[in-house]
Design a protein around this motif. Structure first.
Motif, PDB file in Angstrom:
ATOM      1  N   MET A 133       0.826  -1.206   0.000  1.00 46.64           N
ATOM      2  CA  MET A 133       0.000   0.000   0.000  1.00 46.64           C
ATOM      3  C   MET A 133       0.860   1.256   0.000  1.00 46.64           C
ATOM      4  SD  MET A 133      -3.267  -0.681   2.462  1.00 46.64           S
ATOM      5  CE  MET A 133      -2.284  -0.648   3.963  1.00 46.64           C
ATOM      6  N   GLU A 134       1.925   1.245   0.793  1.00 46.75           N
ATOM      7  CA  GLU A 134       2.777   2.422   0.926  1.00 46.75           C
ATOM      8  C   GLU A 134       3.367   2.833  -0.418  1.00 46.75           C
ATOM      9  OE1 GLU A 134       5.913   3.790   4.363  1.00 46.75           O
ATOM     10  OE2 GLU A 134       6.164   1.812   3.467  1.00 46.75           O
ATOM     11  N   ALA A 135       3.756   1.851  -1.190  1.00 48.36           N
ATOM     12  CA  ALA A 135       4.343   2.142  -2.503  1.00 48.36           C
ATOM     13  C   ALA A 135       3.329   2.778  -3.434  1.00 48.36           C
ATOM     14  CB  ALA A 135       4.885   0.858  -3.115  1.00 48.36           C
ATOM     15  N   ALA A 136       2.051   2.434  -3.284  1.00 44.42           N
ATOM     16  CA  ALA A 136       1.010   2.960  -4.173  1.00 44.42           C
ATOM     17  C   ALA A 136       0.548   4.358  -3.765  1.00 44.42           C
ATOM     18  CB  ALA A 136      -0.182   2.014  -4.191  1.00 44.42           C
ATOM     19  N   GLY A 137       0.657   4.680  -2.477  1.00 41.31           N
ATOM     20  CA  GLY A 137       0.244   5.995  -2.014  1.00 41.31           C
ATOM     21  C   GLY A 137      -1.234   6.125  -1.737  1.00 41.31           C
ATOM     22  N   GLU A 138      -2.020   5.145  -2.136  1.00 44.85           N
ATOM     23  CA  GLU A 138      -3.455   5.136  -1.856  1.00 44.85           C
ATOM     24  C   GLU A 138      -3.933   3.691  -1.870  1.00 44.85           C
ATOM     25  OE1 GLU A 138      -5.335   7.418  -4.893  1.00 44.85           O
ATOM     26  OE2 GLU A 138      -4.973   5.937  -6.456  1.00 44.85           O
ATOM     27  N   ALA A 139      -5.109   3.462  -1.282  1.00 45.04           N
ATOM     28  CA  ALA A 139      -5.597   2.086  -1.193  1.00 45.04           C
ATOM     29  C   ALA A 139      -7.069   2.082  -0.815  1.00 45.04           C
ATOM     30  CB  ALA A 139      -4.794   1.307  -0.142  1.00 45.04           C
ATOM     31  N   ASP A 140      -7.709   0.966  -1.080  1.00 47.01           N
ATOM     32  CA  ASP A 140      -8.975   0.647  -0.420  1.00 47.01           C
ATOM     33  C   ASP A 140      -8.577  -0.172   0.794  1.00 47.01           C
ATOM     34  OD1 ASP A 140     -11.284  -0.440   0.584  1.00 47.01           O
ATOM     35  OD2 ASP A 140     -12.046  -1.175  -1.327  1.00 47.01           O
ATOM     36  N   LEU A 141      -8.695   0.405   1.959  1.00 48.90           N
ATOM     37  CA  LEU A 141      -8.177  -0.236   3.158  1.00 48.90           C
ATOM     38  C   LEU A 141      -8.866  -1.561   3.460  1.00 48.90           C
ATOM     39  CD1 LEU A 141      -5.883   0.650   5.044  1.00 48.90           C
ATOM     40  CD2 LEU A 141      -7.627   1.339   6.696  1.00 48.90           C
ATOM     41  N   LEU A 142     -10.074  -1.753   2.940  1.00 47.99           N
ATOM     42  CA  LEU A 142     -10.742  -3.049   3.114  1.00 47.99           C
ATOM     43  C   LEU A 142     -10.128  -4.101   2.200  1.00 47.99           C
ATOM     44  CD1 LEU A 142     -14.568  -2.437   3.556  1.00 47.99           C
ATOM     45  CD2 LEU A 142     -12.845  -2.811   5.298  1.00 47.99           C
ATOM     46  N   ASP A 143     -10.131  -3.829   0.898  1.00 41.22           N
ATOM     47  CA  ASP A 143      -9.633  -4.809  -0.068  1.00 41.22           C
ATOM     48  C   ASP A 143      -8.144  -5.075   0.079  1.00 41.22           C
ATOM     49  OD1 ASP A 143     -12.062  -5.265  -1.209  1.00 41.22           O
ATOM     50  OD2 ASP A 143     -11.704  -4.095  -3.015  1.00 41.22           O
ATOM     51  N   ARG A 169     -14.375 -14.887   0.360  1.00 41.91           N
ATOM     52  CA  ARG A 169     -15.037 -13.606   0.603  1.00 41.91           C
ATOM     53  C   ARG A 169     -16.432 -13.597  -0.017  1.00 41.91           C
ATOM     54  NH1 ARG A 169     -12.493  -7.564  -0.496  1.00 41.91           N
ATOM     55  NH2 ARG A 169     -13.816  -6.498   1.005  1.00 41.91           N
ATOM     56  N   GLU A 170     -16.544 -14.121  -1.229  1.00 46.02           N
ATOM     57  CA  GLU A 170     -17.845 -14.184  -1.891  1.00 46.02           C
ATOM     58  C   GLU A 170     -18.795 -15.106  -1.127  1.00 46.02           C
ATOM     59  OE1 GLU A 170     -19.755 -15.780  -6.108  1.00 46.02           O
ATOM     60  OE2 GLU A 170     -17.607 -15.354  -5.976  1.00 46.02           O
ATOM     61  N   TRP A 171     -18.293 -16.268  -0.714  1.00 41.93           N
ATOM     62  CA  TRP A 171     -19.127 -17.211   0.029  1.00 41.93           C
ATOM     63  C   TRP A 171     -19.576 -16.608   1.355  1.00 41.93           C
ATOM     64  CZ3 TRP A 171     -15.277 -21.870  -0.651  1.00 41.93           C
ATOM     65  CH2 TRP A 171     -15.333 -22.312  -1.979  1.00 41.93           C
ATOM     66  N   SER A 172     -18.661 -16.003   2.062  1.00 41.02           N
ATOM     67  CA  SER A 172     -18.971 -15.422   3.358  1.00 41.02           C
ATOM     68  C   SER A 172     -20.044 -14.354   3.230  1.00 41.02           C
ATOM     69  CB  SER A 172     -17.698 -14.832   3.979  1.00 41.02           C
ATOM     70  OG  SER A 172     -17.990 -14.189   5.199  1.00 41.02           O
ATOM     71  N   GLU A 246     -14.491 -12.326   9.380  1.00 38.56           N
ATOM     72  CA  GLU A 246     -15.481 -11.263   9.237  1.00 38.56           C
ATOM     73  C   GLU A 246     -15.400 -10.246  10.379  1.00 38.56           C
ATOM     74  OE1 GLU A 246     -17.704  -9.942   7.334  1.00 38.56           O
ATOM     75  OE2 GLU A 246     -17.920 -11.369   5.695  1.00 38.56           O
ATOM     76  N   THR A 247     -15.270 -10.735  11.613  1.00 34.07           N
ATOM     77  CA  THR A 247     -15.222  -9.825  12.754  1.00 34.07           C
ATOM     78  C   THR A 247     -14.022  -8.895  12.659  1.00 34.07           C
ATOM     79  OG1 THR A 247     -16.344 -11.423  14.180  1.00 34.07           O
ATOM     80  CG2 THR A 247     -15.116  -9.690  15.266  1.00 34.07           C
ATOM     81  N   THR A 248     -12.853  -9.454  12.345  1.00 33.36           N
ATOM     82  CA  THR A 248     -11.641  -8.640  12.317  1.00 33.36           C
ATOM     83  C   THR A 248     -11.630  -7.676  11.142  1.00 33.36           C
ATOM     84  OG1 THR A 248     -10.491 -10.508  13.332  1.00 33.36           O
ATOM     85  CG2 THR A 248      -9.140  -8.740  12.455  1.00 33.36           C
ATOM     86  N   VAL A 249     -12.117  -8.113   9.979  1.00 32.77           N
ATOM     87  CA  VAL A 249     -12.211  -7.209   8.824  1.00 32.77           C
ATOM     88  C   VAL A 249     -12.942  -5.934   9.225  1.00 32.77           C
ATOM     89  CG1 VAL A 249     -13.265  -6.871   6.559  1.00 32.77           C
ATOM     90  CG2 VAL A 249     -12.123  -9.029   7.076  1.00 32.77           C
ATOM     91  N   ASN A 250     -14.079  -6.097   9.872  1.00 34.64           N
ATOM     92  CA  ASN A 250     -14.914  -4.943  10.179  1.00 34.64           C
ATOM     93  C   ASN A 250     -14.468  -4.209  11.432  1.00 34.64           C
ATOM     94  OD1 ASN A 250     -16.730  -5.288   7.913  1.00 34.64           O
ATOM     95  ND2 ASN A 250     -17.353  -7.159   8.946  1.00 34.64           N
ATOM     96  N   LEU A 251     -13.787  -4.886  12.349  1.00 33.12           N
ATOM     97  CA  LEU A 251     -13.173  -4.182  13.472  1.00 33.12           C
ATOM     98  C   LEU A 251     -12.120  -3.200  12.951  1.00 33.12           C
ATOM     99  CD1 LEU A 251     -12.329  -3.556  16.355  1.00 33.12           C
ATOM    100  CD2 LEU A 251     -11.169  -5.782  16.447  1.00 33.12           C
ATOM    101  N   ALA A 401     -16.334  -0.256   1.280  1.00 37.11           N
ATOM    102  CA  ALA A 401     -14.961   0.111   0.896  1.00 37.11           C
ATOM    103  C   ALA A 401     -14.512   1.236   1.825  1.00 37.11           C
ATOM    104  CB  ALA A 401     -14.902   0.562  -0.561  1.00 37.11           C
ATOM    105  N   LEU A 402     -13.196   1.405   1.925  1.00 37.69           N
ATOM    106  CA  LEU A 402     -12.641   2.491   2.728  1.00 37.69           C
ATOM    107  C   LEU A 402     -11.445   3.093   1.974  1.00 37.69           C
ATOM    108  CD1 LEU A 402     -12.793   4.143   5.299  1.00 37.69           C
ATOM    109  CD2 LEU A 402     -11.346   2.443   6.423  1.00 37.69           C
ATOM    110  N   PRO A 403     -11.712   4.013   1.045  1.00 40.11           N
ATOM    111  CA  PRO A 403     -10.630   4.601   0.256  1.00 40.11           C
ATOM    112  C   PRO A 403      -9.793   5.572   1.096  1.00 40.11           C
ATOM    113  CG  PRO A 403     -12.729   5.598  -0.330  1.00 40.11           C
ATOM    114  CD  PRO A 403     -13.040   4.501   0.629  1.00 40.11           C
ATOM    115  N   VAL A 404      -8.468   5.394   1.061  1.00 44.75           N
ATOM    116  CA  VAL A 404      -7.572   6.247   1.846  1.00 44.75           C
ATOM    117  C   VAL A 404      -6.373   6.666   0.984  1.00 44.75           C
ATOM    118  CG1 VAL A 404      -8.193   5.264   4.092  1.00 44.75           C
ATOM    119  CG2 VAL A 404      -6.353   4.218   2.761  1.00 44.75           C
TER     120      VAL A 404
END
Length: 406
Positions: A133-143, A169-172, A246-251, A401-404
């Motif tokens: 992520m650092e190299a890209a300078g931006e990210a979707d923090l979820l994906d 992820r799709e199944w969940s 699932e719990t940790t993703v959303n935490l 999504a969480l764009p940062v």
């Protein structure tokens, strides 16, 4: 306490986009009328939602409120077994002694010592993700971060190939989303078939060539010790895979959004990193990853906060509403990373308290420590009001999504 209300909430009230974006305002209005509210469920099923901390905590441990589907209304049993056969017979949907037996089989993998031993590997995964992520300078923090971190950890713990994580992820997402249309039900059936086939293949593989992983241990418990059925084996693996991430993703996602929209709290946490363990508990209270606990069923006629609940009644406990209860927390709608004595219910309470809570807390601590130290300029890449929540009626409270940028 207000007099118990006899008004029934429409079934759709928890499914509306307005509720999905901000359930707490609606719960605040309901709380003025009482802590327990009847819901007009389909097919005449009597259902209730508990929205205060005191009675919610009590309901989570009340032996008269069972989890086993045998206590559910008939149509409800059919709907759950058809809709989620991969999850129908696991420890989350069972009562003692079955619950005790099934939980004991996997508890060893989540002890404090075992969890602590995973810290170096979790840090390694976290650093690798932040490097990218650092190299890209931006990210979707979820994906790019919040999803791959816990799914990689639980896959390694179970012995599941993390290369298949896109399928997981799709199944969940499908299995935790209510299916209210025929098309949604058909899609759910297809997902259930895929999940059963996938895990059946892994089980057969471990029977031929055991490894040092949880799948092999559970296969041994099934084949050599007779401690669980084949259906319970499939359901347990499915539950662990879904609940294990699932719990940790959303935490992580919900907690980072809370910080990024409360810059004073973000700055305080950067200045005083020793506050992080308490801050994680505050994220769990303020915007927890599970909005409502899974269903419970009354095994006899009873009352909750003076509201009659008949035998067979379906009871929801809103963990999110309990975390915003002014009777339990001072200034509950304010994010406060210095809050102490945080007795939230985000991981449940009683015998069904989340088995993976220590692992989720460890993953969250390492995740937040690393993000805040390595990405000091992290900020939202869109207006806060444009950050979208998952609006699908699920029990899960999470972002799309969480764009940062940083």
């Amino acid at each position: 306490m207000p007099e118990p209300t006899t008004e029934r909430l429409p079934f759709e009230f928890m499914l509306s986009p307005e509720f999905g974006r901000d359930p707490y305002t609606e719960y605040g209005r309901l709380r003025e009328r009482g802590p327990v509210h009847a819901i007009d469920f389909p097919r005449g099923v009597t259902a209730f939602v508990v929205i205060d901390h005191e009675h919610g905590r009590q309901a989570l441990t009340d032996p008269r409120l069972a989890k086993g589907l045998g206590h559910a209304p008939g149509f409800f049993q059919d709907a759950v077994v058809r809709g989620n056969p991969a999850l129908a017979r696991n420890m989350l949907n069972s009562d003692p002694p079955d619950h005790t037996r099934l939980r004991r089989l996997v508890a060893g993998a989540f002890t404090a010592r075992r969890t602590a031993s995973l810290a170096p590997r979790i840090q390694e995964i976290t650093d690798r993700l932040v490097d990218t992520m650092e190299a890209a300078g931006e990210a979707d923090l979820l994906d790019d971060f919040a999803f791959p971190l816990p799914i990689t950890v639980i896959c390694e713990l179970l012995g599941v190939p993390s290369a298949d994580r896109a399928d997981f992820r799709e199944w969940s997402a499908s299995l935790i989303t209510p299916a209210f249309t025929e098309e949604a039900a058909r899609q759910r059936d297809a997902v259930n078939a895929a999940v059963r086939a996938y895990f059946a293949g892994l089980i057969d593989e471990r029977r031929r060539a055991p490894r040092d992983d949880m799948i092999s241990a559970l296969v041994t418990a099934r084949d050599e010790e007779g401690l669980l059925s084949e259906q319970e084996l499939l359901a347990t693996l499915t539950l662990l895979l879904i609940a294990g991430h699932e719990t940790t993703v959303n935490l992580i996602g919900n907690g980072m959004l809370a910080l990024l929209t409360h810059p004073a709290q973000l700055g305080l946490l950067r200045e005083r990193p020793e506050l992080l363990p308490g801050a994680i508990e505050e994220f769990l209270r303020y915007e927890g990853p599970v909005e409502r606990a899974t269903f419970r069923f009354a095994t006899e006629d009873m009352e909750i906060a003076g509201v009659p609940v008949p035998k067979g009644g379906v009871v929801h406990v809103s963990l999110g509403a309990a975390g915003r209860d002014p009777a339990a927390f001072d200034d509950p709608d304010t994010l406060d990373v210095t809050r102490t004595g945080n007795h939230h219910l985000a991981f449940g309470h009683g015998i069904h308290f989340c088995l993976g809570a220590p692992l989720a807390r460890l993953e969250a601590r390492i995740a937040f420590e690393t993000l805040l130290s390595r990405l000091p300029g992290i900020r939202l890449a869109c207006p806060a009001e444009d950050v979208a929540w998952r609006l699908n009626g699920s029990l899960i409270r999470g972002l799309q999504a969480l764009p940062v940028r940083f």
